[in-house]
Design an enzyme around this catalytic site. Sequence first.
Site, PDB file in Angstrom:
ATOM      1  N   LYS A  67       0.833  -1.209   0.000  1.00 42.66           N
ATOM      2  CA  LYS A  67       0.000   0.000   0.000  1.00 42.66           C
ATOM      3  C   LYS A  67       0.863   1.252   0.000  1.00 42.66           C
ATOM      4  CE  LYS A  67      -2.230   3.478   2.051  1.00 42.66           C
ATOM      5  NZ  LYS A  67      -1.771   4.520   2.989  1.00 42.66           N
TER       6      LYS A  67
ATOM      7  N   ASP B  15      -6.196   0.386   0.365  1.00 42.03           N
ATOM      8  CA  ASP B  15      -6.283   0.795   1.757  1.00 42.03           C
ATOM      9  C   ASP B  15      -7.643   0.341   2.285  1.00 42.03           C
ATOM     10  OD1 ASP B  15      -7.956   2.550   0.396  1.00 42.03           O
ATOM     11  OD2 ASP B  15      -7.784   4.015   2.002  1.00 42.03           O
TER      12      ASP B  15
END
Length: 219
Positions: free
Chosen positions: A128, A147
Amino acid sequence: MSITRKWATKQQRALEILVILERTYPDATCSLTYQTPVQLLVATILSAQCTDERVNKVTPALFARFPDAPSLANASIEELETLIRSTGFYRNKAKNIQGACQKIVSQFGGEVPQQMEQLLSLPGVARKTANVVLAHGFGIIQGVTVDTHVKRLSGRLGLTEQTDPIKIERDLMRLLPQPQWENFSIRIIYHGRAVCKARKPDCGVCQLAHVCPAAITPE
DNA sequence: ATCCCGAGGG
DNA sequence: CCCTCTGGAT
């Protein structure tokens, strides 16, 4: 009509969702404030389980005191912890920020590396964070940023049945054209914050309700 | 009590 | 797969 939507492929629906999101949020950008790739990396590490708004409240003082990788690498861990405390997980984040900056100084010449593998070697950096830094810091699209918002909305929108962020990313990479991967994520995040909220999704005003299997539509 | 642009360790 | 780390907002 709903007939064609019912048999539309996931890929077709993903593209339609992308088009609607681009129309709805034409000016969406990364909402973290930063001046350099190192600052973007630090802000992104801080954004774990924390709102960007909260991150943006601590980074001005943090970057005024420690503006670059060498200064962060040599900072006192106690002072670092104090400066970032309100973002949560502050002990891990302080340790990771310092560890990452030390490695950036010792192994990458003081600059944030632009290769996925090198980014992933930094403490506190996984897919991420690496995707955010590559996309917004260097314009390199290597993957789809997954996310909490991307995870939640991808599930609700029926784009994946997976729950592991790595598997969700793999599904989204198959469904979306590569140049649009970060465009999709950034707008999904906007939409997740504004409309498709975790607790009380606002399906009544949602631009995606007609292609969303999870939409709660009043008769 | 639940969620926020997660990551690392068991 | 699970758990832990953390404070602030709702």
